[in-house]
Enzyme design. Structure first.
Site, PDB file in Angstrom:
ATOM      1  N   HIS A  74       0.825  -1.218   0.000  1.00 30.61           N
ATOM      2  CA  HIS A  74       0.000   0.000   0.000  1.00 30.61           C
ATOM      3  C   HIS A  74       0.854   1.262   0.000  1.00 30.61           C
ATOM      4  O   HIS A  74       2.053   1.213   0.235  1.00 30.61           O
ATOM      5  CB  HIS A  74      -0.942   0.001   1.213  1.00 30.61           C
ATOM      6  CG  HIS A  74      -0.227  -0.129   2.530  1.00 30.61           C
ATOM      7  ND1 HIS A  74       0.049  -1.347   3.113  1.00 30.61           N
ATOM      8  CD2 HIS A  74       0.286   0.800   3.380  1.00 30.61           C
ATOM      9  CE1 HIS A  74       0.680  -1.157   4.247  1.00 30.61           C
ATOM     10  NE2 HIS A  74       0.845   0.141   4.440  1.00 30.61           N
ATOM     11  N   ARG A 121      -3.815  15.872   7.616  1.00 30.19           N
ATOM     12  CA  ARG A 121      -4.354  14.509   7.779  1.00 30.19           C
ATOM     13  C   ARG A 121      -3.806  13.904   9.070  1.00 30.19           C
ATOM     14  O   ARG A 121      -2.588  13.851   9.275  1.00 30.19           O
ATOM     15  CB  ARG A 121      -3.894  13.673   6.591  1.00 30.19           C
ATOM     16  CG  ARG A 121      -4.339  12.207   6.579  1.00 30.19           C
ATOM     17  CD  ARG A 121      -3.512  11.503   5.511  1.00 30.19           C
ATOM     18  NE  ARG A 121      -4.019  10.228   5.045  1.00 30.19           N
ATOM     19  CZ  ARG A 121      -3.667   9.047   5.547  1.00 30.19           C
ATOM     20  NH1 ARG A 121      -2.870   9.001   6.600  1.00 30.19           N
ATOM     21  NH2 ARG A 121      -4.109   7.936   4.997  1.00 30.19           N
TER      22      ARG A 121
HETATM   23  O1  AKG Z   1      -1.840   6.482   7.513  1.00 39.64           O
HETATM   24  C1  AKG Z   1      -2.084   5.616   6.666  1.00 39.64           C
HETATM   25  O2  AKG Z   1      -3.148   5.598   6.040  1.00 39.64           O
HETATM   26  C2  AKG Z   1      -1.094   4.535   6.359  1.00 39.64           C
HETATM   27  C3  AKG Z   1       0.158   4.565   7.181  1.00 39.64           C
HETATM   28  C4  AKG Z   1       1.036   3.378   6.887  1.00 39.64           C
HETATM   29  O3  AKG Z   1       0.990   2.781   5.844  1.00 39.64           O
HETATM   30  C5  AKG Z   1       1.963   2.900   7.912  1.00 39.64           C
HETATM   31  O4  AKG Z   1       2.062   3.519   8.984  1.00 39.64           O
HETATM   32  O5  AKG Z   1       2.626   1.867   7.664  1.00 39.64           O
HETATM   33 FE   FE2 Z   2       1.959   0.866   6.019  1.00 37.30          FE
END
Ligand code: AKG
Ligand code: FE2
Length: 245
Positions: free
Chosen positions: A207, A217
Site C-alpha cells: 500500500h 491529515r
Molecule cells: O496512515 C495511513 O493511512 C497509512 C500509514 C502506513 O501505511 C503505515 O504507517 O505503515
Molecule cells: Fe503501512
C-alpha cells in the site's frame, strides 16, 4: 479476502495467530466514538506542540516517547518535566488510548477468529500528522509504496485509525492498496474520522498513501504481532510513571 503471501514463513510462526490462509482487508466505522476521537486528538495535538517535523510528516509514539522535531526525533518523555507530562497527556486521555487499542485488537481477533490473548501490540505504534509542507528528510516521505511486514518486521496485523475526514479536513491523502500478482485491482480507502481499517501485514497488502495536497491529515497506526517477544506494553499512567523516576 486476499491470498496470503509467504512473507510470514520468514519469521517464527505462531499457531492460531500467524496469517496462513486467512488474509484480508477490513474497514469498520463506528468502533470508536466521537468522544474518544476528541481524547486522541488532544493527545496528538498536545504532544505535537512540543515538536513537529520541518517537513510534511510528523509522528508521536506514546510507547517510546518518540516525537518528530525539526529534522530529527526527540524523546518527549525525557524532555518534559513530569508535571508537564501529566498536563500534556492527561491520564483520562491515556486511558481512552488504551481502551481504543483494546477495542481494535478485539475487532481484529473477532474478524480473523483469533484468541485475543495471542495478539500483541508491537512497535512502531504511532500518531501521524501529514501536511503539504515539502519533505526535508526521508522520514517525511510518507507516500512510498511499502509492505508493513517487510518494512517493520514484527507486524502481522496492521490497523489504521483515522482522525480526520478526507475531502473536508484535507485533500489527497487517500490510502491505496496497490496491485499484486494475485490481485489486479487497486483499492482506495477514504480516511474518515473514526474509521478503522485493518489488514494482514504481508505482501498480499502492499500500500501507499497519496500525497496530501491541502489541509492536514491525522491518523494512528496501531500494529499487532503474534510474536510475544515483540510485544510492547501500554504507556503507563503518569502517577505510576513518576513513581518510577
Ligand atoms: O496512515 C495511513 O493511512 C497509512 C500509514 C502506513 O501505511 C503505515 O504507517 O505503515
Ligand atoms: Fe503501512
Amino acid at each position: 479476502n486476499v491470498t496470503c503471501s509467504s512473507d510470514y514463513k520468514n519469521y517464527p510462526i505462531f499457531d492460531g495467530c500467524t496469517p496462513k490462509t486467512n488474509c484480508r482487508r477490513c474497514v469498520k466505522d463506528g468502533l470508536v466514538s466521537q468522544e474518544e476521537i476528541v481524547s486522541l486528538m488532544r493527545l496528538l495535538q498536545n504532544g505535537m506542540k512540543h515538536g513537529g517535523s520541518s517537513g510534511g510528516a510528523s509522528i508521536l509514539d506514546l510507547h517510546t516517547g518518540a516525537l518528530s522535531k525539526g529534522q530529527q526525533f526527540i524523546n518527549i518523555y525525557k524532555s518534559l518535566e513530569s508535571t508537564e507530562l501529566s498536563e500534556t497527556f492527561p491520564n483520562s486521555d491515556m486511558q481512552v488510548y488504551r481502551k481504543v487499542k483494546n477495542k481494535i485488537l478485539a475487532a481484529i481477533a473477532n474478524e480473523f477468529g483469533l484468541d485475543p490473548k495471542k495478539l500483541h501490540l508491537t512497535n512502531p505504534t504511532f500518531f501521524s500528522r501529514m501536511t503539504t509542507t515539502p519533505a526535508k528528510t526521508q522520514h517525511d516521505e510518507y507516500w512510498h509504496y511499502h509492505i508493513d511486514k517487510i518494512q517493520y518486521g514484527s507486524f502481522d496485523y496492521t490497523s489504521l485509525l483515522y482522525l480526520a475526514d478526507y475531502g473536508s479536513d484535507f485533500k489527497g491523502g487517500q490510502f491505496v492498496f496497490d496491485k499484486t500478482t494475485n490481485n489486479n485491482e487497486e483499492v482506495v480507502i477514504e480516511p474518515r474520522n473514526g474509521r478503522v481499517s485493518f489488514f494482514t501485514s504481508g505482501s498480499e497488502n502492499p500500500h501507499h498513501v497519496q500525497k496530501v495536497v491541502e489541509g492536514v491529515r491525522y491518523a494512528v497506526t496501531i500494529s499487532f504481532t503474534c510474536d510475544p517477544s515483540k510485544a510492547i506494553t501500554d504507556p503507563l499512567d503518569w502517577t505510576v510513571f513518576r513513581s518510577l523516576l
